[in-house]
Design a protein around this motif. Sequence first.
Motif, PDB file in Angstrom:
ATOM      1  N   TYR A 109       0.825  -1.210   0.000  1.00  0.00           N
ATOM      2  CA  TYR A 109       0.000   0.000   0.000  1.00  0.00           C
ATOM      3  C   TYR A 109       0.858   1.259   0.000  1.00  0.00           C
ATOM      4  O   TYR A 109       0.572   2.218  -0.730  1.00  0.00           O
ATOM      5  CB  TYR A 109      -0.923  -0.020   1.221  1.00  0.00           C
ATOM      6  CG  TYR A 109      -1.740   1.236   1.401  1.00  0.00           C
ATOM      7  CD1 TYR A 109      -2.972   1.372   0.770  1.00  0.00           C
ATOM      8  CD2 TYR A 109      -1.281   2.285   2.196  1.00  0.00           C
ATOM      9  CE1 TYR A 109      -3.724   2.528   0.929  1.00  0.00           C
ATOM     10  CE2 TYR A 109      -2.027   3.443   2.358  1.00  0.00           C
ATOM     11  CZ  TYR A 109      -3.241   3.558   1.720  1.00  0.00           C
ATOM     12  OH  TYR A 109      -3.979   4.703   1.865  1.00  0.00           O
ATOM     13  N   GLU A 110       1.905   1.287   0.806  1.00  0.00           N
ATOM     14  CA  GLU A 110       2.715   2.493   0.946  1.00  0.00           C
ATOM     15  C   GLU A 110       3.423   2.853  -0.352  1.00  0.00           C
ATOM     16  O   GLU A 110       3.477   4.019  -0.746  1.00  0.00           O
ATOM     17  CB  GLU A 110       3.738   2.306   2.070  1.00  0.00           C
ATOM     18  CG  GLU A 110       3.116   2.078   3.447  1.00  0.00           C
ATOM     19  CD  GLU A 110       2.333   3.286   3.929  1.00  0.00           C
ATOM     20  OE1 GLU A 110       2.650   4.409   3.475  1.00  0.00           O
ATOM     21  OE2 GLU A 110       1.402   3.114   4.740  1.00  0.00           O
ATOM     22  N   ARG A 111       3.963   1.849  -1.033  1.00  0.00           N
ATOM     23  CA  ARG A 111       4.737   2.109  -2.250  1.00  0.00           C
ATOM     24  C   ARG A 111       3.930   1.919  -3.528  1.00  0.00           C
ATOM     25  O   ARG A 111       4.430   2.209  -4.621  1.00  0.00           O
ATOM     26  CB  ARG A 111       5.966   1.200  -2.275  1.00  0.00           C
ATOM     27  CG  ARG A 111       6.906   1.450  -1.094  1.00  0.00           C
ATOM     28  CD  ARG A 111       8.171   0.635  -1.214  1.00  0.00           C
ATOM     29  NE  ARG A 111       9.083   0.901  -0.110  1.00  0.00           N
ATOM     30  CZ  ARG A 111      10.284   0.351   0.008  1.00  0.00           C
ATOM     31  NH1 ARG A 111      10.709  -0.511  -0.914  1.00  0.00           N
ATOM     32  NH2 ARG A 111      11.052   0.647   1.039  1.00  0.00           N
ATOM     33  N   ALA A 112       2.709   1.408  -3.391  1.00  0.00           N
ATOM     34  CA  ALA A 112       1.806   1.231  -4.535  1.00  0.00           C
ATOM     35  C   ALA A 112       2.446   0.387  -5.635  1.00  0.00           C
ATOM     36  O   ALA A 112       2.504   0.784  -6.801  1.00  0.00           O
ATOM     37  CB  ALA A 112       1.356   2.585  -5.083  1.00  0.00           C
ATOM     38  N   ASN A 149      -9.675   0.321  -4.672  1.00  0.00           N
ATOM     39  CA  ASN A 149     -10.539   1.208  -3.901  1.00  0.00           C
ATOM     40  C   ASN A 149     -10.933   0.559  -2.581  1.00  0.00           C
ATOM     41  O   ASN A 149     -11.216  -0.642  -2.520  1.00  0.00           O
ATOM     42  CB  ASN A 149     -11.808   1.545  -4.696  1.00  0.00           C
ATOM     43  CG  ASN A 149     -11.494   2.297  -5.979  1.00  0.00           C
ATOM     44  OD1 ASN A 149     -10.602   3.134  -6.014  1.00  0.00           O
ATOM     45  ND2 ASN A 149     -12.234   2.001  -7.039  1.00  0.00           N
ATOM     46  N   ASP A 189     -10.660   5.522   0.458  1.00  0.00           N
ATOM     47  CA  ASP A 189      -9.273   5.604  -0.010  1.00  0.00           C
ATOM     48  C   ASP A 189      -9.180   4.922  -1.366  1.00  0.00           C
ATOM     49  O   ASP A 189      -9.999   4.048  -1.697  1.00  0.00           O
ATOM     50  CB  ASP A 189      -8.326   4.931   0.980  1.00  0.00           C
ATOM     51  CG  ASP A 189      -6.871   5.347   0.753  1.00  0.00           C
ATOM     52  OD1 ASP A 189      -6.627   6.184  -0.138  1.00  0.00           O
ATOM     53  OD2 ASP A 189      -5.987   4.830   1.462  1.00  0.00           O
ATOM     54  N   SER A 190      -8.184   5.319  -2.140  1.00  0.00           N
ATOM     55  CA  SER A 190      -7.998   4.733  -3.464  1.00  0.00           C
ATOM     56  C   SER A 190      -6.521   4.798  -3.832  1.00  0.00           C
ATOM     57  O   SER A 190      -5.854   5.811  -3.592  1.00  0.00           O
ATOM     58  CB  SER A 190      -8.838   5.477  -4.508  1.00  0.00           C
ATOM     59  OG  SER A 190      -8.678   4.900  -5.788  1.00  0.00           O
ATOM     60  N   LYS A 191      -6.015   3.707  -4.379  1.00  0.00           N
ATOM     61  CA  LYS A 191      -4.632   3.647  -4.830  1.00  0.00           C
ATOM     62  C   LYS A 191      -4.605   3.295  -6.315  1.00  0.00           C
ATOM     63  O   LYS A 191      -5.234   2.333  -6.749  1.00  0.00           O
ATOM     64  CB  LYS A 191      -3.851   2.594  -4.044  1.00  0.00           C
ATOM     65  CG  LYS A 191      -3.446   3.036  -2.648  1.00  0.00           C
ATOM     66  CD  LYS A 191      -2.328   4.071  -2.702  1.00  0.00           C
ATOM     67  CE  LYS A 191      -1.841   4.414  -1.300  1.00  0.00           C
ATOM     68  NZ  LYS A 191      -0.709   5.361  -1.321  1.00  0.00           N
ATOM     69  N   LYS A 192      -3.842   4.080  -7.078  1.00  0.00           N
ATOM     70  CA  LYS A 192      -3.711   3.842  -8.511  1.00  0.00           C
ATOM     71  C   LYS A 192      -2.289   3.396  -8.822  1.00  0.00           C
ATOM     72  O   LYS A 192      -1.324   4.074  -8.470  1.00  0.00           O
ATOM     73  CB  LYS A 192      -4.050   5.111  -9.296  1.00  0.00           C
ATOM     74  CG  LYS A 192      -3.982   4.940 -10.808  1.00  0.00           C
ATOM     75  CD  LYS A 192      -4.383   6.225 -11.521  1.00  0.00           C
ATOM     76  CE  LYS A 192      -4.333   6.069 -13.031  1.00  0.00           C
ATOM     77  NZ  LYS A 192      -4.725   7.319 -13.735  1.00  0.00           N
ATOM     78  N   VAL A 193      -2.178   2.247  -9.462  1.00  0.00           N
ATOM     79  CA  VAL A 193      -0.882   1.727  -9.899  1.00  0.00           C
ATOM     80  C   VAL A 193      -0.895   1.762 -11.424  1.00  0.00           C
ATOM     81  O   VAL A 193      -1.527   0.926 -12.070  1.00  0.00           O
ATOM     82  CB  VAL A 193      -0.646   0.297  -9.388  1.00  0.00           C
ATOM     83  CG1 VAL A 193       0.753  -0.174  -9.752  1.00  0.00           C
ATOM     84  CG2 VAL A 193      -0.860   0.223  -7.880  1.00  0.00           C
TER      85      VAL A 193
END
Length: 394
Positions: free
Chosen positions: A29-32, A109, A247-251
Amino acid sequence: MKMKFYLSLLLLVVSGPAFSQYKTVLFNYERAYFDDGQPLPAESKFIITGEASALVDIVEVKVYHSANTDKAPFYQNTWEHKANNPATSFTLPVNQPLRGNEEYTFLINYYAKISQEQQQQLVSQINTALGAYIDQSYQVERSGIAMLQHPRTMRNDLNAIVNQGLSLHRNIINYTFPGFSDLVYLKLKQLSEVNLQKARFNVFKQEDDNTKSVKLRYAQEQIAALKTLLNQEVAQYGGVQLYALTDSKKVADYNTEKTKNALALNVGYGGVYYSGSFDNLTYDASPYAGISIPFGKEPFASPFMARTSISTGVFLKNLDFGPGNEATGPVVRRPVYLALGYRILPFIRLNAGATVLQNKLNSSTNTDLNLDKVYIRPFVGLSMEVNLWLNLNR
């Protein structure tokens, strides 16, 4: 006891290949990124795992072909936190294999359940926006209600308002708002056809009412009925428990494993028909060699398409159809074939197609191609197929 042991062993043996199809990758999560930046598995299913706090109820993964996430994803899946499961990690299978040597974008998401009060507030905000749109979309005139947009356009705009209001929310079954019904469309159309000249026959007239106030009150009643209908249809969707995006993370543009490129070589033996019936058949046979290009690649195509190919190549010797009737081929001086092939067994392919032949030219002829002597005959053959792996950089 022994019976249970053997049944368990049998289940393990049978289910082992199914589990082995999935490779697990860890999402940081931290570095995606995945697996410390390693490429994702290609041409096979895999599982994404990662951390999920106790406040997260749903984790959703969406996979895109490019970094543009405005379009619909080509694959998505969700993980749901169960009340009786204290796990702090999620597990998301990706059942759509990815192509090798490609880049994909992942959107992960995180959703949390909202309270009934928050849900009612959300629905109220959407209804307020719908009412504001309706209020600015009509004018009360002398004989009717003038709608400033076509009813179909208005319904599309109303749908967009609801979808925008719900864009940061979803429900447990990912059921999206279906849009307003035909009843809303008919009501919008009816408003544009209202005859206010007959208003006095449709409303209860009060003592201090004049003709203008009666028309206005009748128009307002019709608009209020439309708003009520809109609110009822929004409430049907808003009555289901909603979850808010927290929250949402985009890779973006993440690589998959490099896969080898294969060139399929065929070496076989085939027969070419020349003329005659079954009792008086003229034909010849010869070994042949060529290449095959499949119509699809597993696991991205159906088994039938992956096993079917178009093949081309040459016969390794000329064909003899009788005394003085030797057939060669144009340009390469050997018969050339073009065929459809189907892999009936591993490494064994059945080919059927056409052979381009040419009557053997005399030694005094200066050219290798004489269109007057070129003709086509059918052929069928059986070949062994070997994949020549090519390590090409892309």
